[in-house]
Design a protein around this motif. Sequence first.
Motif, PDB file in Angstrom:
ATOM      1  N   THR A   1      22.570 -11.321  17.770  1.00  0.00           N
ATOM      2  CA  THR A   1      22.513 -10.814  16.397  1.00  0.00           C
ATOM      3  C   THR A   1      23.919 -10.633  15.826  1.00  0.00           C
ATOM      4  O   THR A   1      24.181 -11.000  14.675  1.00  0.00           O
ATOM      5  CB  THR A   1      21.753  -9.466  16.354  1.00  0.00           C
ATOM      6  N   PHE A   2      24.820 -10.096  16.636  1.00  0.00           N
ATOM      7  CA  PHE A   2      26.190  -9.891  16.182  1.00  0.00           C
ATOM      8  C   PHE A   2      26.830 -11.225  15.780  1.00  0.00           C
ATOM      9  O   PHE A   2      27.424 -11.347  14.704  1.00  0.00           O
ATOM     10  CB  PHE A   2      27.020  -9.213  17.290  1.00  0.00           C
ATOM     11  N   TYR A   3      26.723 -12.234  16.642  1.00  0.00           N
ATOM     12  CA  TYR A   3      27.346 -13.531  16.340  1.00  0.00           C
ATOM     13  C   TYR A   3      26.631 -14.242  15.191  1.00  0.00           C
ATOM     14  O   TYR A   3      27.266 -14.933  14.395  1.00  0.00           O
ATOM     15  CB  TYR A   3      27.403 -14.420  17.592  1.00  0.00           C
ATOM     16  N   ARG A   4      25.343 -14.064  15.081  1.00  0.00           N
ATOM     17  CA  ARG A   4      24.619 -14.660  13.956  1.00  0.00           C
ATOM     18  C   ARG A   4      25.116 -14.050  12.644  1.00  0.00           C
ATOM     19  O   ARG A   4      25.387 -14.771  11.668  1.00  0.00           O
ATOM     20  CB  ARG A   4      23.120 -14.448  14.124  1.00  0.00           C
ATOM     21  N   ASP A   5      25.229 -12.718  12.609  1.00  0.00           N
ATOM     22  CA  ASP A   5      25.750 -12.054  11.402  1.00  0.00           C
ATOM     23  C   ASP A   5      27.183 -12.484  11.130  1.00  0.00           C
ATOM     24  O   ASP A   5      27.555 -12.735   9.966  1.00  0.00           O
ATOM     25  CB  ASP A   5      25.684 -10.525  11.559  1.00  0.00           C
ATOM     26  N   LEU A   6      27.995 -12.579  12.182  1.00  0.00           N
ATOM     27  CA  LEU A   6      29.381 -13.003  12.021  1.00  0.00           C
ATOM     28  C   LEU A   6      29.458 -14.424  11.462  1.00  0.00           C
ATOM     29  O   LEU A   6      30.225 -14.696  10.532  1.00  0.00           O
ATOM     30  CB  LEU A   6      30.117 -12.922  13.364  1.00  0.00           C
TER      31      LEU A   6
ATOM     32  N   ILE B   1      20.806  -6.544  25.582  1.00  0.00           N
ATOM     33  CA  ILE B   1      22.221  -6.862  25.355  1.00  0.00           C
ATOM     34  C   ILE B   1      22.368  -8.265  24.782  1.00  0.00           C
ATOM     35  O   ILE B   1      23.125  -8.487  23.828  1.00  0.00           O
ATOM     36  CB  ILE B   1      23.028  -6.703  26.661  1.00  0.00           C
ATOM     37  N   THR B   2      21.628  -9.220  25.345  1.00  0.00           N
ATOM     38  CA  THR B   2      21.693 -10.596  24.845  1.00  0.00           C
ATOM     39  C   THR B   2      21.241 -10.661  23.391  1.00  0.00           C
ATOM     40  O   THR B   2      21.857 -11.353  22.567  1.00  0.00           O
ATOM     41  CB  THR B   2      20.814 -11.516  25.714  1.00  0.00           C
ATOM     42  N   SER B   3      20.205  -9.947  23.072  1.00  0.00           N
ATOM     43  CA  SER B   3      19.712  -9.918  21.687  1.00  0.00           C
ATOM     44  C   SER B   3      20.757  -9.320  20.748  1.00  0.00           C
ATOM     45  O   SER B   3      20.988  -9.842  19.650  1.00  0.00           O
ATOM     46  CB  SER B   3      18.425  -9.107  21.630  1.00  0.00           C
ATOM     47  N   ARG B   4      21.409  -8.263  21.156  1.00  0.00           N
ATOM     48  CA  ARG B   4      22.445  -7.634  20.318  1.00  0.00           C
ATOM     49  C   ARG B   4      23.639  -8.566  20.125  1.00  0.00           C
ATOM     50  O   ARG B   4      24.178  -8.674  19.021  1.00  0.00           O
ATOM     51  CB  ARG B   4      22.892  -6.314  20.932  1.00  0.00           C
TER      52      ARG B   4
ATOM     53  N   ALA C   1      30.481 -18.301   7.313  1.00  0.00           N
ATOM     54  CA  ALA C   1      30.004 -19.526   6.672  1.00  0.00           C
ATOM     55  C   ALA C   1      29.797 -19.337   5.172  1.00  0.00           C
ATOM     56  O   ALA C   1      29.955 -20.276   4.408  1.00  0.00           O
ATOM     57  CB  ALA C   1      28.708 -19.982   7.317  1.00  0.00           C
ATOM     58  N   THR C   2      29.473 -18.155   4.721  1.00  0.00           N
ATOM     59  CA  THR C   2      29.175 -17.926   3.301  1.00  0.00           C
ATOM     60  C   THR C   2      30.376 -18.191   2.401  1.00  0.00           C
ATOM     61  O   THR C   2      30.238 -18.902   1.408  1.00  0.00           O
ATOM     62  CB  THR C   2      28.660 -16.480   3.098  1.00  0.00           C
TER      63      THR C   2
END
Length: 96
Positions: free
Chosen positions: A77-82, A71-74, A87-88
Amino acid sequence: MTSINKLFDRDEMIRITREGLENSMKFYMTLNENIVKISDLQKETINDTTKKNLEMLNKTYDEFQRNHRIITSRVETFYRDLLDKVATPKEEINSK
């Protein structure tokens, strides 16, 4: 012998008292032995139950850790993608 001595036989009283004490001691020794046997059986049962409960707790904790990591990994990953998506556009706006 007097009439009191005929009714009261000292040796017979000692024998009866000794037998009574011996029988009482046998009874209480047997009772104590049985209590010790029962407590040993309960101790073994408690130890087996405790082992099973500890194994179950350890298994549950391992499953919790595994699920928590997933769950922590997901979430990470979700917040990193967000954050990458958020940021882009700012970088593109600043570069224009």
